[in-house]
Design an enzyme around this catalytic site. Structure first.
Site, PDB file in Angstrom:
ATOM      1  N   VAL A  90       4.462   7.597   2.327  1.00  0.00           N
ATOM      2  CA  VAL A  90       3.807   6.759   1.358  1.00  0.00           C
ATOM      3  C   VAL A  90       3.477   5.412   1.736  1.00  0.00           C
ATOM      4  CG1 VAL A  90       4.574   8.292  -0.490  1.00  0.00           C
ATOM      5  CG2 VAL A  90       5.849   6.328  -0.050  1.00  0.00           C
ATOM      6  N   SER A  91       2.619   4.525   1.048  1.00  0.00           N
ATOM      7  CA  SER A  91       2.297   3.375   1.508  1.00  0.00           C
ATOM      8  C   SER A  91       2.978   2.118   0.895  1.00  0.00           C
ATOM      9  CB  SER A  91       0.737   3.007   1.546  1.00  0.00           C
ATOM     10  OG  SER A  91      -0.045   4.231   2.174  1.00  0.00           O
ATOM     11  N   THR A  92       3.603   2.556  -0.355  1.00  0.00           N
ATOM     12  CA  THR A  92       4.227   1.553  -1.062  1.00  0.00           C
ATOM     13  C   THR A  92       5.751   1.932  -1.400  1.00  0.00           C
ATOM     14  OG1 THR A  92       3.167   1.960  -3.187  1.00  0.00           O
ATOM     15  CG2 THR A  92       2.172   0.235  -2.021  1.00  0.00           C
TER      16      THR A  92
END
Length: 194
Positions: free
Chosen positions: A10-12
């Protein structure tokens, strides 16, 4: 013996890996063989310990399962290079969303197209960087990274070295690495940092 491995990303930090984990487990990946990364910003492959550990663990004949191929990188070139590298190592890639399976001829063909596109993208990036550098140079603008030290700091480094200060002390005083300090001292000695 073939091992089925999974990778999630996931990016965050506030996003959840649960949905990806559920899909990988439903596809037969053991929960203890799912590697994960939570990233922010424009992190590089080297800054993803989960992917690094997965690639270190995977052996020829193993199968890496991802929910989508976009999970393998932050941009198309990076994803495609990872796919190419897996193929060269004899590791099968399965992407659930795209239906890609490099364990069969069609999947290998699609992966081959991706690898070719990655090579093209890297060449285009190189050409764009070279053109941008040439344009800056033609305008008399600096090319490359900005210097770590201002000219007055380079002069200070040279004076400190001439006074007998060790490189470690100079580096600490200027807040730079030893390599940068050596370059500064050499610049000053050559008269370029004044």
């Amino acid at each position: 013996m073939t091992t089925q491995l999974g990778y999630t990303r996931v990016s965050t930090h506030h996003q959840s890996l649960d949905q990806q984990d559920d899909e990988l487990r439903a596809a037969g990946v053991p929960a203890d063989r799912i590697y994960a990364d939570r990233m922010t910003g424009t992190s590089t492959k080297e800054q993803r310990p989960g992917l690094t550990a997965l690639l270190d663990y995977a052996r020829e004949g193993d199968v890496i399962v991802v929910v989508g191929i976009d999970r393998l990188g932050r941009n198309a070139a990076e994803v495609m290079l990872t796919i190419r590298d897996l193929g060269q190592r004899g590791i099968v890639l399965r992407s659930l969303r795209e239906g890609i399976d490099t364990g069969n001829a069609t999947g290998r063909m699609i992966a081959g197209i991706f690898a070719s596109l990655a090579e093209l993208e890297l060449e285009l990036q190189h050409e764009r960087r070279a053109a941008a550098a040439a344009a800056r140079k033609a305008r008399g603008l600096p090319v490359g990274r900005p210097p770590k030290l201002r000219p007055d700091q380079v002069a200070l480094a040279g004076r400190m070295k001439a006074a007998g200060e060790p490189v470690d002390v100079i580096a600490a005083a200027l807040g730079v690495s030893r390599a940068t300090t050596y370059r500064a001292v050499n610049l000053h000695a050559a008269g370029d940092g004044l």
